[in-house]
Scaffold this motif. Structure first.
Motif, short mmCIF file in Angstrom:
data_model
loop_
_atom_site.label_atom_id
_atom_site.label_comp_id
_atom_site.label_asym_id
_atom_site.label_seq_id
_atom_site.Cartn_x
_atom_site.Cartn_y
_atom_site.Cartn_z
N LEU A 8 0.81 -1.21 0.00
CA LEU A 8 0.00 0.00 0.00
C LEU A 8 0.85 1.26 0.00
CD1 LEU A 8 -2.62 -1.07 2.70
CD2 LEU A 8 -2.87 -1.19 0.21
N ALA A 9 0.45 2.21 -0.85
CA ALA A 9 1.06 3.54 -0.82
C ALA A 9 0.66 4.22 0.50
CB ALA A 9 0.58 4.35 -2.02
N PRO A 10 1.40 5.26 0.92
CA PRO A 10 1.14 5.88 2.23
C PRO A 10 -0.30 6.31 2.45
CG PRO A 10 3.22 6.64 1.36
CD PRO A 10 2.60 5.83 0.27
N GLU A 11 -0.99 6.82 1.42
CA GLU A 11 -2.38 7.26 1.58
C GLU A 11 -3.29 6.47 0.65
OE1 GLU A 11 -2.68 11.47 1.17
OE2 GLU A 11 -1.50 11.87 2.98
N ALA A 12 -3.07 5.18 0.57
CA ALA A 12 -3.84 4.31 -0.31
C ALA A 12 -5.31 4.29 0.10
CB ALA A 12 -3.28 2.90 -0.28
N MET A 13 -6.17 4.07 -0.91
CA MET A 13 -7.59 3.84 -0.68
C MET A 13 -7.85 2.35 -0.87
SD MET A 13 -8.82 6.94 -0.12
CE MET A 13 -10.59 6.87 -0.41
N ILE A 14 -8.57 1.74 0.08
CA ILE A 14 -8.84 0.30 0.02
C ILE A 14 -10.34 0.07 0.14
CG2 ILE A 14 -8.29 -1.96 0.98
CD1 ILE A 14 -6.29 0.91 2.30
N TYR A 15 -10.90 -0.58 -0.88
CA TYR A 15 -12.32 -0.93 -0.84
C TYR A 15 -12.44 -2.41 -0.50
CZ TYR A 15 -17.09 -2.01 -2.31
OH TYR A 15 -18.39 -2.44 -2.33
N VAL A 16 -13.18 -2.72 0.57
CA VAL A 16 -13.35 -4.10 1.03
C VAL A 16 -14.83 -4.43 1.04
CG1 VAL A 16 -12.87 -5.75 2.86
CG2 VAL A 16 -11.32 -3.80 2.51
N GLU A 17 -15.20 -5.49 0.34
CA GLU A 17 -16.60 -5.93 0.32
C GLU A 17 -16.69 -7.31 0.96
OE1 GLU A 17 -20.16 -6.73 -2.91
OE2 GLU A 17 -18.69 -5.14 -3.30
N THR A 18 -17.56 -7.42 1.97
CA THR A 18 -17.73 -8.67 2.71
C THR A 18 -19.22 -8.97 2.87
OG1 THR A 18 -17.83 -7.62 4.90
CG2 THR A 18 -15.63 -8.14 4.03
N GLU A 19 -19.50 -10.15 3.40
CA GLU A 19 -20.87 -10.47 3.78
C GLU A 19 -21.34 -9.48 4.85
OE1 GLU A 19 -18.18 -13.56 5.87
OE2 GLU A 19 -18.20 -12.32 4.05
N GLY B 52 -28.11 -5.62 -0.17
CA GLY B 52 -28.40 -7.04 -0.16
C GLY B 52 -27.55 -7.77 0.87
N ASP B 53 -26.80 -8.77 0.40
CA ASP B 53 -25.99 -9.60 1.28
C ASP B 53 -24.60 -9.02 1.53
OD1 ASP B 53 -25.63 -11.89 2.85
OD2 ASP B 53 -24.60 -12.94 1.23
N SER B 54 -24.28 -7.89 0.92
CA SER B 54 -22.91 -7.38 0.98
C SER B 54 -22.81 -6.07 1.75
CB SER B 54 -22.34 -7.20 -0.43
OG SER B 54 -23.03 -6.16 -1.09
N HIS B 55 -21.64 -5.86 2.32
CA HIS B 55 -21.31 -4.63 3.04
C HIS B 55 -19.98 -4.12 2.47
CE1 HIS B 55 -20.88 -2.51 7.23
NE2 HIS B 55 -20.75 -1.67 6.22
N GLY B 56 -20.05 -3.00 1.76
CA GLY B 56 -18.84 -2.42 1.17
C GLY B 56 -18.31 -1.28 2.01
N ARG B 57 -17.00 -1.28 2.27
CA ARG B 57 -16.36 -0.23 3.05
C ARG B 57 -15.16 0.31 2.29
NH1 ARG B 57 -17.37 -4.63 6.46
NH2 ARG B 57 -18.62 -4.23 8.34
N LEU B 58 -15.07 1.63 2.23
CA LEU B 58 -13.92 2.28 1.60
C LEU B 58 -13.09 2.92 2.70
CD1 LEU B 58 -12.42 3.14 -0.99
CD2 LEU B 58 -13.83 5.21 -0.99
N PHE B 59 -11.82 2.50 2.77
CA PHE B 59 -10.89 3.01 3.79
C PHE B 59 -9.82 3.88 3.14
CE2 PHE B 59 -12.46 -1.07 5.37
CZ PHE B 59 -12.81 -0.76 6.69
#
Length: 225
Positions: free
Chosen positions: A180-191, A211-218
């Motif tokens: 990861l770059a120092p100020e990277a953006m990470i999108y994580v999708e989980t149940e 629906g069944d998913s929860h998306g988070r952008l960090f």
């Protein structure tokens, strides 16, 4: 009388089967779930913004893929609107590669796709070539890829198969092994029901439940002296 009823029932069954085969075209991305649903027909991926807007690409017919709704992808890229141009993108558990391809369409400098299923990876390579985009497919398991020689990325998409405990481990490796770059953006999708803690340096920027998913952008934020 019985023969007419039988023909009507058969016609109805054919119509339902046709509708089912067309349904993947409504989705924006395809990611493998923990379960293996019934085999279904191929569809199309429609890019929704940028240089390749409205381009339609074929999706391979492979069991165990799930579509991500268009509205989730559109929302995500609205969040990332000013963070994509010229950036290096990593798409893990890429599936159809819709997230990475969308980023390339919107001005990302390059995208690396990690996809271990042979026919899915082949279709993704074909679509990248069709677009003439700056993408490369790594035909390897995500776990093995993340133990390799790291190269820092500015944006990472992580959408692993649900209910297999893969998200937390991948996030730890991204953070601890130099991906990861120092100020990277990470999108994580989980149940949606999964309760997990991101790495300490990741600050929640936006989130969406569909629906069944929860998306988070960090956004990664390292402490400064």
């Amino acid at each position: 009388m019985n023969r007419r009823r039988s023909r009507r029932a058969a016609n109805g069954a054919r119509h339902r089967a046709d509708d089912s085969a067309r349904s993947p075209a409504k989705g924006s991305d395809s990611r493998r779930t923990g379960q293996q649903p019934a085999h279904r027909g191929s569809g199309q991926l429609r890019l929704i913004g940028g240089e390749f807007r409205r381009r339609k690409l074929p999706i391979t017919d492979s069991p165990g893929l799930r579509p991500t709704p268009d509205r989730v992808r559109e929302t995500l890229f609205n969040w990332l609107a000013f963070d994509i141009g010229g950036r290096r993108v990593l798409d893990l558990y890429a599936g159809t590669g819709a997230l990475g391809l969308e980023a390339l369409s919107r001005g990302a400098a390059m995208a690396a796709f990690v996809e271990s299923v042979a026919d899915v990876a082949t279709m993704l390579e074909t679509n990248i070539e069709t677009l003439g985009a700056a993408g490369h497919v790594h035909r390897i398991d995500v776990e093995r890829f993340l133990t390799g020689v790291p190269s820092p990325f500015d944006i990472v998409f992580l959408d692993p198969p649900f209910r297999q405990g893969l998200a937390a481990l991948a996030c730890q490796r991204l953070e601890s092994q130099g991906w990861l770059a120092p100020e990277a953006m990470i999108y994580v999708e989980t149940e949606h029901e999964l309760d997990w803690q991101p790495p300490a340096h990741w600050q929640l920027h936006r989130e969406i439940v569909a629906g069944d998913s929860h998306g988070r952008l960090f956004r990664r934020q390292l402490a400064t002296d």
